[in-house]
Design a protein around this motif. Structure first.
Motif, PDB file in Angstrom:
ATOM      1  N   GLN A 127      40.971  45.027  33.353  1.00 36.19           N
ATOM      2  CA  GLN A 127      40.350  43.869  34.000  1.00 36.19           C
ATOM      3  C   GLN A 127      39.328  43.200  33.082  1.00 36.19           C
ATOM      4  OE1 GLN A 127      42.687  43.208  36.341  1.00 36.19           O
ATOM      5  NE2 GLN A 127      40.962  42.372  37.437  1.00 36.19           N
ATOM      6  N   GLN A 131      39.278  39.324  32.007  1.00 31.42           N
ATOM      7  CA  GLN A 131      38.098  38.470  32.150  1.00 31.42           C
ATOM      8  C   GLN A 131      37.751  37.814  30.817  1.00 31.42           C
ATOM      9  OE1 GLN A 131      36.683  37.498  34.926  1.00 31.42           O
ATOM     10  NE2 GLN A 131      35.328  36.166  33.750  1.00 31.42           N
ATOM     11  N   ARG A 134      40.038  34.954  30.229  1.00 29.43           N
ATOM     12  CA  ARG A 134      39.638  33.783  31.029  1.00 29.43           C
ATOM     13  C   ARG A 134      38.441  33.079  30.397  1.00 29.43           C
ATOM     14  NH1 ARG A 134      39.757  34.707  37.318  1.00 29.43           N
ATOM     15  NH2 ARG A 134      39.303  32.515  37.095  1.00 29.43           N
TER      16      ARG A 134
END
Length: 145
Positions: A127, A131, A134
């Motif tokens: 994750q 992130q 992004r």
């Protein structure tokens, strides 16, 4: 679209490892000279991005230093699980052979059930990579690139 590339295929999206082949060739004057035209500098493409986007550990084969460049961007390449030493091998054939040996080693070391458990255990790190992806994309948008 070829079903082997479809994100609807759970054999792809649920896999723990994604073997990423970062390659690119261009042709000048319609005359292919692959040795002269092969990209020699590390670069990030949708192939590596896809591995991070769908939550996988990438095993990246590309130009010399491709793994290092990706790591330097801040991505976790799970060095505690994967031996990426192939990335520093200057001979391209030897680099490929070393990557293949790493794939064989991982296959022998982990059963399917162990891979599934490992992916669950690694989920926070996976994750974090997503992130970061992004955030890098947002920076690109902010710079209007």
């Amino acid at each position: 679209i070829n079903s082997q590339y479809s994100l609807a295929d759970t054999r792809i999206t649920q896999a723990l490892v994604n073997v990423v082949l970062e390659t690119s060739y261009e042709f000048l004057n319609s005359v292919p000279d692959l040795e002269a035209l092969m990209w020699r500098a590390p670069f990030l493409t949708e192939k590596t991005i896809k591995a991070f986007a769908i939550g996988q550990i990438p095993l990246i084969l590309g130009p010399l230093g491709q793994v290092k460049m990706t790591r330097d961007l801040g991505f976790d390449l799970f060095d505690d699980i994967v031996d990426h030493s192939y990335d520093s091998i200057t001979d391209e054939v030897a680099r490929l052979q070393s990557l293949i040996e790493q794939i064989k080693k991982l296959d022998a070391q982990y059963s399917l059930a162990q891979c599934q458990q490992l992916k669950e255990d690694l989920w926070p790190r996976i994750q974090n990579n997503f992130q970061l992806l992004r955030e890098l994309e947002q920076k690109k948008l902010d710079l209007n690139l």
